[in-house]
Design an enzyme around this catalytic site. Structure first.
Site, PDB file in Angstrom:
ATOM      1  N   CYS A 120       2.752   5.748  -2.694  1.00 28.99           N
ATOM      2  CA  CYS A 120       3.504   5.728  -3.962  1.00 28.99           C
ATOM      3  C   CYS A 120       3.145   4.577  -4.891  1.00 28.99           C
ATOM      4  O   CYS A 120       2.752   4.807  -6.033  1.00 28.99           O
ATOM      5  CB  CYS A 120       4.999   5.690  -3.675  1.00 28.99           C
ATOM      6  SG  CYS A 120       5.578   7.221  -2.962  1.00 28.99           S
TER       7      CYS A 120
ATOM      8  N   GLY B 222       0.859  -1.183   0.000  1.00 26.97           N
ATOM      9  CA  GLY B 222       0.000   0.000   0.000  1.00 26.97           C
ATOM     10  C   GLY B 222       0.886   1.221   0.000  1.00 26.97           C
ATOM     11  O   GLY B 222       2.020   1.169  -0.478  1.00 26.97           O
TER      12      GLY B 222
HETATM   13  C1  UDX Z   1       8.346   3.529  -1.797  1.00 25.99           C
HETATM   14  C2  UDX Z   1       9.746   3.325  -2.390  1.00 25.99           C
HETATM   15  O1  UDX Z   1      10.409   2.287  -1.664  1.00 25.99           O
HETATM   16  C3  UDX Z   1      10.534   4.622  -2.346  1.00 25.99           C
HETATM   17  O2  UDX Z   1      11.792   4.439  -2.966  1.00 25.99           O
HETATM   18  C4  UDX Z   1       9.724   5.697  -3.099  1.00 25.99           C
HETATM   19  O3  UDX Z   1      10.390   6.934  -3.077  1.00 25.99           O
HETATM   20  C5  UDX Z   1       8.347   5.850  -2.490  1.00 25.99           C
HETATM   21  O4  UDX Z   1       7.682   4.578  -2.494  1.00 25.99           O
HETATM   22  P1  UDX Z   1       7.321   3.706   0.657  1.00 25.99           P
HETATM   23  O5  UDX Z   1       6.009   4.002   0.013  1.00 25.99           O
HETATM   24  O6  UDX Z   1       7.765   4.520   1.816  1.00 25.99           O
HETATM   25  O7  UDX Z   1       8.507   3.824  -0.429  1.00 25.99           O
HETATM   26  O8  UDX Z   1       7.244   2.186   1.122  1.00 25.99           O
HETATM   27  P2  UDX Z   1       8.047   0.825   0.909  1.00 25.99           P
HETATM   28  O9  UDX Z   1       8.971   0.579   2.022  1.00 25.99           O
HETATM   29  O10 UDX Z   1       8.616   0.733  -0.442  1.00 25.99           O
HETATM   30  O11 UDX Z   1       6.844  -0.241   1.077  1.00 25.99           O
HETATM   31  C6  UDX Z   1       5.681  -0.139   0.245  1.00 25.99           C
HETATM   32  C7  UDX Z   1       4.683  -1.228   0.591  1.00 25.99           C
HETATM   33  O12 UDX Z   1       5.182  -2.508   0.200  1.00 25.99           O
HETATM   34  C8  UDX Z   1       4.327  -1.362   2.076  1.00 25.99           C
HETATM   35  O13 UDX Z   1       2.918  -1.506   2.177  1.00 25.99           O
HETATM   36  C9  UDX Z   1       5.041  -2.623   2.514  1.00 25.99           C
HETATM   37  O14 UDX Z   1       4.381  -3.285   3.572  1.00 25.99           O
HETATM   38  C10 UDX Z   1       5.012  -3.451   1.241  1.00 25.99           C
HETATM   39  N1  UDX Z   1       6.106  -4.439   1.148  1.00 25.99           N
HETATM   40  C11 UDX Z   1       7.394  -4.020   1.052  1.00 25.99           C
HETATM   41  C12 UDX Z   1       5.804  -5.804   1.098  1.00 25.99           C
HETATM   42  O15 UDX Z   1       4.645  -6.205   1.163  1.00 25.99           O
HETATM   43  N2  UDX Z   1       6.835  -6.706   0.962  1.00 25.99           N
HETATM   44  C13 UDX Z   1       8.128  -6.305   0.855  1.00 25.99           C
HETATM   45  O16 UDX Z   1       9.008  -7.187   0.715  1.00 25.99           O
HETATM   46  C14 UDX Z   1       8.426  -4.926   0.920  1.00 25.99           C
END
Ligand code: UDX
Length: 413
Positions: A245, A242
């Site tokens: 971004c 979620g």
């Molecule tokens: C993301 C990008 O990582 C970042 O580089 C960009 O600038 C903005 O978007 P962010 O939205 O802060 O950053 O979150 P991120 O840590 O990437 O996680 C996004 C989602 O993926 C979260 O809901 C997280 O729970 C999920 N996720 C992440 C997973 O389900 N599995 C994973 O292995 C990693």
């Protein structure tokens, strides 16, 4: 160098702090007067590790105002939300550029907002006297200050050689600096986020198959992640992604491609898989009217109070519509759900607890704290974050692609 940053959301504020850290004087402009007053008093409007300390350390170099100053260098970091048709709403960006042009028609304008490929070139054509560049951000919420101080790379997209060299100085780093044209910079940002989303959806599909065949997706992720061509990051299976971004950027990119008669099949599929992943959690819950479900963790990820496109909220909405009685707990995010102040209170009387955000506190909750309070101690771990360093007690545990035999002594990170 004196820099003006327009917009004090995540991107603008963290970028401004990073530049002030590097001894530049930064004027931050935002229409939100209350936010500007708060920030002038050193109070951060967002939950972000290290932000208040960084604000206070750099107070003398940061000014917060609602008025646009005359400046030679403006960084644009205003929101680019999703429109109903999935495309990117550029109205705030366009309004800001128009205003900058009216104040200083020869200014350098650096786009930090995430904008679809081709946007900067269009703005350059509309305002030929302004000098444009596109420098995308890659900050992760929760570690944004750290990411700003130690980027993995800086992408500078401009045709203006002088501006390219000024920006190389401004964003000075030991990390690689990649010089490209603005459209390539814009696409690099979308490609990075799309690729990460694809990785998550990929492992989520493998997790569903693991459930069917009785394999352990955590071990599969570990096994494939050791191959340096694949790498271990972003292979955590769960309830799906979620945040502010991934969903929005994927919608913008796939919509842009479709407008040009093209289909980004892999990226579109990642999005569909992400939707299906939430359905999969729903299926595990087997909702029925009157069932009591406690959602542990509501923010879209740990370390933030951000609820934008949070899978927990989407799940709560679906459950509530089906007549399920939902309670929630989150150490930071505040919602309109029946939200409790402790894990114990949230799970009291519940028949199923579902982990939706892997906060440390939730990862390390002892089985006892569930069994003592729940009606039936059933736990669905939507983040595969529970590790059994002790007996699971009477908790009936179910992960995503983790067979029940994984009551191991290896804590997951
Ligand atoms: C993301 C990008 O990582 C970042 O580089 C960009 O600038 C903005 O978007 P962010 O939205 O802060 O950053 O979150 P991120 O840590 O990437 O996680 C996004 C989602 O993926 C979260 O809901 C997280 O729970 C999920 N996720 C992440 C997973 O389900 N599995 C994973 O292995 C990693």
């Amino acid at each position: 160098m004196q820099v003006t940053v327009i917009g004090t959301g995540y991107v603008g504020l963290v970028t401004a702090i990073g530049l002030a850290d590097a001894k530049h004087d930064v004027v931050c402009v935002d229409l939100n007067k209350e936010r500007m007053e708060q920030l002038s008093n050193g109070v951060a409007p967002i939950t972000e590790e290290g932000i208040e300390g960084a604000l206070q350390q750099n107070q003398s170099r940061l000014t917060f105002t609602t008025e646009y100053p005359v400046s030679d260098l403006y960084l644009v970091a205003v929101g680019t939300p999703e429109r109903a048709d999935g495309s990117c709403d550029l109205s705030a960006v366009e309004a800001v550029v128009k205003l900058i042009h009216s104040i200083q028609p020869h200014a350098a304008v650096v786009m930090k907002s995430t904008i679809p490929p081709g946007t900067t070139e269009k703005l350059q054509m509309a305002y030929p006297s302004l000098r444009f560049a596109m420098v995308p951000e890659f900050l992760r919420e929760g570690t944004a200050i750290r990411d700003m101080r130690n980027p993995h790379r800086v992408i500078i997209g401009t045709h203006d050689q002088q501006l390219a060299s000024d920006l190389t100085e401004l964003f000075k780093t030991n990390a690689p600096i990649v010089h490209v044209d603005p459209t390539t910079a814009e696409l690099t940002k979308y490609a990075a986020n799309s690729f990460l989303a694809v990785k998550i959806s990929f492992i989520n599909e493998i997790a569903r198959l693991a459930d069917i065949v009785g394999a352990d997706v955590e071990d599969v992720a570990h096994g494939i992640g050791l191959d340096p061509r694949i790498g271990p990051a972003f292979l955590k299976a769960g309830a799906g992604y979620g945040g502010s971004c991934f969903p929005k950027d994927i919608a913008a990119l796939t919509t842009l491609a479709q407008q040009h008669g093209e289909h980004l099949h892999v990226i579109e599929a990642a999005d569909r898989t992400n939707e299906a992943q939430l359905e999969y959690v729903l299926q595990k819950i087997a909702p029925k009217r009157g069932l009591r479900v406690a959602l542990l963790g509501l923010a879209f990820k740990p370390g933030t109070d951000d609820l934008r496109d949070a899978p927990a909220l989407r799940l709560a909405e679906r459950l509530t519509k089906m007549g399920v009685i939902v309670t929630g707990y989150d150490p930071a995010a505040k919602t309109l759900l029946d939200q409790k102040d402790t894990i114990e209170e949230a799970v009291t009387g519940a028949e199923i607890a579902v982990i939706m955000t892997e906060w440390d506190e939730i990862k390390h909750v002892t089985p006892r704290r569930l069994t003592d309070n729940m009606k039936t101690a059933r736990l669905i771990d939507g983040r595969n974050c529970w590790a059994f360093v002790e007996e699971p007690g009477n908790v009936q545990y179910e992960g995503i692609g983790r067979p029940n035999k994984t009551f191991s002594n290896n804590p997951t990170s």
